[in-house]
Design a protein around this motif. Structure first.
Motif, PDB file in Angstrom:
ATOM      1  N   PHE A  56      22.963  16.991 -55.142  1.00 43.08           N
ATOM      2  CA  PHE A  56      23.651  17.698 -54.069  1.00 43.08           C
ATOM      3  C   PHE A  56      22.653  18.393 -53.142  1.00 43.08           C
ATOM      4  O   PHE A  56      22.867  18.469 -51.929  1.00 43.08           O
ATOM      5  CB  PHE A  56      24.644  18.711 -54.626  1.00 43.08           C
ATOM      6  N   THR A  57      21.577  18.917 -53.703  1.00 39.96           N
ATOM      7  CA  THR A  57      20.541  19.553 -52.885  1.00 39.96           C
ATOM      8  C   THR A  57      19.914  18.544 -51.934  1.00 39.96           C
ATOM      9  O   THR A  57      19.703  18.820 -50.748  1.00 39.96           O
ATOM     10  CB  THR A  57      19.449  20.168 -53.775  1.00 39.96           C
ATOM     11  N   LYS A  58      19.636  17.351 -52.445  1.00 40.37           N
ATOM     12  CA  LYS A  58      19.026  16.309 -51.612  1.00 40.37           C
ATOM     13  C   LYS A  58      20.003  15.845 -50.528  1.00 40.37           C
ATOM     14  O   LYS A  58      19.608  15.607 -49.385  1.00 40.37           O
ATOM     15  CB  LYS A  58      18.581  15.131 -52.482  1.00 40.37           C
ATOM     16  N   LEU A  59      21.271  15.723 -50.894  1.00 34.60           N
ATOM     17  CA  LEU A  59      22.274  15.323 -49.912  1.00 34.60           C
ATOM     18  C   LEU A  59      22.430  16.381 -48.818  1.00 34.60           C
ATOM     19  O   LEU A  59      22.566  16.044 -47.636  1.00 34.60           O
ATOM     20  CB  LEU A  59      23.615  15.079 -50.612  1.00 34.60           C
ATOM     21  N   ALA A  60      22.387  17.646 -49.196  1.00 34.52           N
ATOM     22  CA  ALA A  60      22.498  18.729 -48.214  1.00 34.52           C
ATOM     23  C   ALA A  60      21.304  18.716 -47.264  1.00 34.52           C
ATOM     24  O   ALA A  60      21.442  18.970 -46.059  1.00 34.52           O
ATOM     25  CB  ALA A  60      22.595  20.077 -48.929  1.00 34.52           C
ATOM     26  N   ARG A  61      20.131  18.400 -47.801  1.00 33.13           N
ATOM     27  CA  ARG A  61      18.936  18.301 -46.950  1.00 33.13           C
ATOM     28  C   ARG A  61      19.097  17.169 -45.927  1.00 33.13           C
ATOM     29  O   ARG A  61      18.738  17.318 -44.757  1.00 33.13           O
ATOM     30  CB  ARG A  61      17.696  18.016 -47.811  1.00 33.13           C
ATOM     31  N   GLU A  62      19.626  16.059 -46.390  1.00 36.92           N
ATOM     32  CA  GLU A  62      19.821  14.910 -45.507  1.00 36.92           C
ATOM     33  C   GLU A  62      20.800  15.259 -44.382  1.00 36.92           C
ATOM     34  O   GLU A  62      20.593  14.893 -43.222  1.00 36.92           O
ATOM     35  CB  GLU A  62      20.360  13.732 -46.328  1.00 36.92           C
ATOM     36  N   ILE A  63      21.860  15.974 -44.745  1.00 33.94           N
ATOM     37  CA  ILE A  63      22.834  16.414 -43.748  1.00 33.94           C
ATOM     38  C   ILE A  63      22.177  17.356 -42.744  1.00 33.94           C
ATOM     39  O   ILE A  63      22.382  17.241 -41.533  1.00 33.94           O
ATOM     40  CB  ILE A  63      24.034  17.096 -44.437  1.00 33.94           C
ATOM     41  N   ALA A  64      21.369  18.300 -43.238  1.00 35.96           N
ATOM     42  CA  ALA A  64      20.726  19.287 -42.362  1.00 35.96           C
ATOM     43  C   ALA A  64      19.804  18.621 -41.345  1.00 35.96           C
ATOM     44  O   ALA A  64      19.816  18.956 -40.154  1.00 35.96           O
ATOM     45  CB  ALA A  64      19.942  20.291 -43.207  1.00 35.96           C
ATOM     46  N   VAL A  65      19.021  17.656 -41.796  1.00 37.34           N
ATOM     47  CA  VAL A  65      18.107  16.959 -40.885  1.00 37.34           C
ATOM     48  C   VAL A  65      18.896  16.175 -39.836  1.00 37.34           C
ATOM     49  O   VAL A  65      18.540  16.156 -38.653  1.00 37.34           O
ATOM     50  CB  VAL A  65      17.161  16.026 -41.670  1.00 37.34           C
ATOM     51  N   ALA A  66      19.996  15.562 -40.263  1.00 39.21           N
ATOM     52  CA  ALA A  66      20.834  14.809 -39.324  1.00 39.21           C
ATOM     53  C   ALA A  66      21.424  15.733 -38.263  1.00 39.21           C
ATOM     54  O   ALA A  66      21.471  15.383 -37.076  1.00 39.21           O
ATOM     55  CB  ALA A  66      21.947  14.095 -40.084  1.00 39.21           C
ATOM     56  N   VAL A  67      21.868  16.922 -38.671  1.00 40.57           N
ATOM     57  CA  VAL A  67      22.443  17.886 -37.723  1.00 40.57           C
ATOM     58  C   VAL A  67      21.387  18.323 -36.714  1.00 40.57           C
ATOM     59  O   VAL A  67      21.640  18.387 -35.500  1.00 40.57           O
ATOM     60  CB  VAL A  67      23.016  19.104 -38.469  1.00 40.57           C
ATOM     61  N   ARG A  68      20.189  18.617 -37.195  1.00 37.57           N
ATOM     62  CA  ARG A  68      19.123  19.068 -36.292  1.00 37.57           C
ATOM     63  C   ARG A  68      18.752  17.988 -35.275  1.00 37.57           C
ATOM     64  O   ARG A  68      18.396  18.290 -34.141  1.00 37.57           O
ATOM     65  CB  ARG A  68      17.888  19.458 -37.101  1.00 37.57           C
ATOM     66  N   GLN A  69      18.842  16.748 -35.684  1.00 32.39           N
ATOM     67  CA  GLN A  69      18.439  15.653 -34.791  1.00 32.39           C
ATOM     68  C   GLN A  69      19.527  15.281 -33.796  1.00 32.39           C
ATOM     69  O   GLN A  69      19.213  14.920 -32.661  1.00 32.39           O
ATOM     70  CB  GLN A  69      18.053  14.423 -35.617  1.00 32.39           C
ATOM     71  N   GLY A  70      20.806  15.347 -34.236  1.00 34.20           N
ATOM     72  CA  GLY A  70      21.854  14.836 -33.361  1.00 34.20           C
ATOM     73  C   GLY A  70      23.059  15.726 -33.174  1.00 34.20           C
ATOM     74  O   GLY A  70      24.046  15.300 -32.564  1.00 34.20           O
ATOM     75  N   GLY A  71      23.011  16.954 -33.707  1.00 31.88           N
ATOM     76  CA  GLY A  71      24.134  17.861 -33.531  1.00 31.88           C
ATOM     77  C   GLY A  71      25.123  17.811 -34.680  1.00 31.88           C
ATOM     78  O   GLY A  71      25.083  16.905 -35.518  1.00 31.88           O
ATOM     79  N   PRO A  72      26.048  18.789 -34.740  1.00 32.80           N
ATOM     80  CA  PRO A  72      26.937  18.955 -35.890  1.00 32.80           C
ATOM     81  C   PRO A  72      28.229  18.148 -35.858  1.00 32.80           C
ATOM     82  O   PRO A  72      29.044  18.263 -36.760  1.00 32.80           O
ATOM     83  CB  PRO A  72      27.258  20.454 -35.846  1.00 32.80           C
ATOM     84  N   ASP A  73      28.435  17.346 -34.809  1.00 33.18           N
ATOM     85  CA  ASP A  73      29.678  16.575 -34.685  1.00 33.18           C
ATOM     86  C   ASP A  73      29.465  15.165 -35.233  1.00 33.18           C
ATOM     87  O   ASP A  73      28.779  14.356 -34.601  1.00 33.18           O
ATOM     88  CB  ASP A  73      30.115  16.512 -33.230  1.00 33.18           C
ATOM     89  N   PRO A  74      30.053  14.843 -36.396  1.00 35.09           N
ATOM     90  CA  PRO A  74      29.855  13.502 -36.968  1.00 35.09           C
ATOM     91  C   PRO A  74      30.300  12.377 -36.047  1.00 35.09           C
ATOM     92  O   PRO A  74      29.718  11.297 -36.056  1.00 35.09           O
ATOM     93  CB  PRO A  74      30.718  13.539 -38.244  1.00 35.09           C
ATOM     94  N   ASP A  75      31.321  12.621 -35.215  1.00 37.05           N
ATOM     95  CA  ASP A  75      31.807  11.581 -34.310  1.00 37.05           C
ATOM     96  C   ASP A  75      30.759  11.197 -33.274  1.00 37.05           C
ATOM     97  O   ASP A  75      30.754  10.070 -32.766  1.00 37.05           O
ATOM     98  CB  ASP A  75      33.086  12.032 -33.606  1.00 37.05           C
ATOM     99  N   ALA A  76      29.874  12.141 -32.951  1.00 36.04           N
ATOM    100  CA  ALA A  76      28.851  11.886 -31.934  1.00 36.04           C
ATOM    101  C   ALA A  76      27.457  11.705 -32.536  1.00 36.04           C
ATOM    102  O   ALA A  76      26.481  11.525 -31.815  1.00 36.04           O
ATOM    103  CB  ALA A  76      28.825  13.037 -30.929  1.00 36.04           C
ATOM    104  N   ASN A  77      27.374  11.775 -33.847  1.00 37.62           N
ATOM    105  CA  ASN A  77      26.069  11.723 -34.531  1.00 37.62           C
ATOM    106  C   ASN A  77      26.147  10.686 -35.644  1.00 37.62           C
ATOM    107  O   ASN A  77      26.657  10.964 -36.733  1.00 37.62           O
ATOM    108  CB  ASN A  77      25.734  13.111 -35.085  1.00 37.62           C
TER     109      ASN A  77
END
Length: 251
Positions: A25-46
Motif C-alpha cells: 500500500f505504501t508503494k501504491l500510494a507513492r505511485e499515486i503521489a508521483v502521478a498527481v504531481r506530474q498530471g494533476g489530481p483528476d483521474p479523468d484528465a491524468n
C-alpha cells in the motif's frame, strides 16, 4: 514464454504477502503521489493517475487510502522529493534484470540494489545494458473457466490486443500502451473482468534456466521487491514448471 507468464501469475496471487508486510500500500500510494504531481489530481484528465488508481484497486487498497494519497499529493502535504530511476543488471545465469524505483536518495537506493544483486551472484549494469531487451506493453490478466479461455482470447484480439497467452483458465493479454484502457473496458463491457491491468516491461527474448538457477533468480526477485524504494522488478527468465509449482506452495 510460458514459464515467465506463470511466474507473473504466481507473483500476483502472492501479493497478499506484501500487504502483510505493509509495503504494497505504501508503494501504491507513492505511485499515486508521483502521478498527481506530474498530471494533476483528476483521474479523468491524468492517464497515469487513472492507471495508478486502478492498480491500487486491483490490489485491494481501500478507497479511503487512495483518496487520501491523492489529496495529500495535490495539497503538497507529502514531503518526499521522489525521483523515478531504473536500475539495470544481471542475475544468475545471465538473466536480465530491470528494477523500477521511486526514491528520495539515489545513493542509498543504488547501494541497496547493488548489494542484493551481488549477494545473489549477479551484478549491477550500466544504463542501457539490458533495457533494450524489454518493451513497454499494457498487460491485462484475466481468470476465466478453462473452457472459456479460447473464446476470451479471441474477444481480446477483437478488442485490440497484440497478443494473448493462455495457461488453463489464466490469460495474459498484451496491448500497446495507448490501448490498455480501451481493451480492458471492452472486455469488461463483455462481462470479462480483469484481475489486473498495468503497463509492464515485457522481455523480447527469454533465458531458459535450470532448477538451481531458477530458484536463485526467484529469491533475487523477491529480495529486490522487498526494498522499500523498488516499485517493480522485471526479468527475462523462463522458469521451469516444477520450480514455479514449488515456489507457489512455499508462498
Amino acid at each position: 514464454m510460458a514459464g515467465h507468464s506463470k511466474w507473473a501469475q504466481i507473483k500476483h496471487q502472492k501479493g497478499v504477502t506484501d500487504v502483510r508486510r505493509g509495503q504494497l500500500f505504501t508503494k501504491l500510494a507513492r505511485e499515486i503521489a508521483v502521478a498527481v504531481r506530474q498530471g494533476g489530481p483528476d483521474p479523468d484528465a491524468n492517464y497515469r493517475l487513472r492507471l495508478a488508481v486502478q492498480k491500487a484497486k486491483d490490489n485491494n487498497m481501500p478507497m479511503d487510502n487512495i483518496e487520501r494519497a491523492i489529496r495529500r499529493a495535490a495539497g503538497g502535504e507529502t514531503q518526499e522529493a521522489l525521483e523515478e530511476v531504473i536500475y539495470e543488471g544481471y542475475g544468475p545465469g545471465g538473466v536480465a534484470i530491470l528494477a523500477q524505483a521511486l526514491t528520495d536518495n539515489r545513493n542509498r537506493t543504488v547501494s541497496e540494489v547493488r548489494s542484493v544483486l551481488s549477494k545473489a551472484g549477479g551484478s549491477l549494469g550500466e544504463s542501457g545494458s539490458v533495457a533494450w531487451n524489454f518493451e513497454a506493453k499494457g498487460v491485462i490478466t484475466l481468470e476465466v473457466e478453462p473452457s472459456r479461455a479460447e473464446d476470451v482470447a479471441l474477444l481480446s484480439i477483437d478488442a485490440g490486443a497484440d497478443d494473448v497467452k493462455i495457461e488453463g483458465g489464466y490469460i495474459e493479454v498484451y496491448t500497446p500502451v495507448d490501448r490498455l484502457e480501451q481493451v480492458r473496458k471492452e472486455l469488461e463491457d463483455k462481462g470479462v473482468a480483469a484481475k489486473s491491468a498495468e503497463i509492464s516491461m515485457v522481455p523480447k527474448t527469454m533465458v531458459p534456466l535450470d532448477a538451481q538457477r531458477a530458484v536463485q533468480v526467484l529469491k533475487l526477485m523477491d529480495a529486490l521487491e522487498e526494498l522499500a524504494d523498488i516499485q517493480k522488478v522485471y526479468c527475462n527468465a523462463d522458469f521451469p514448471e516444477q520450480v514455479l509449482e514449488q515456489y507457489r506452495q512455499e508462498g
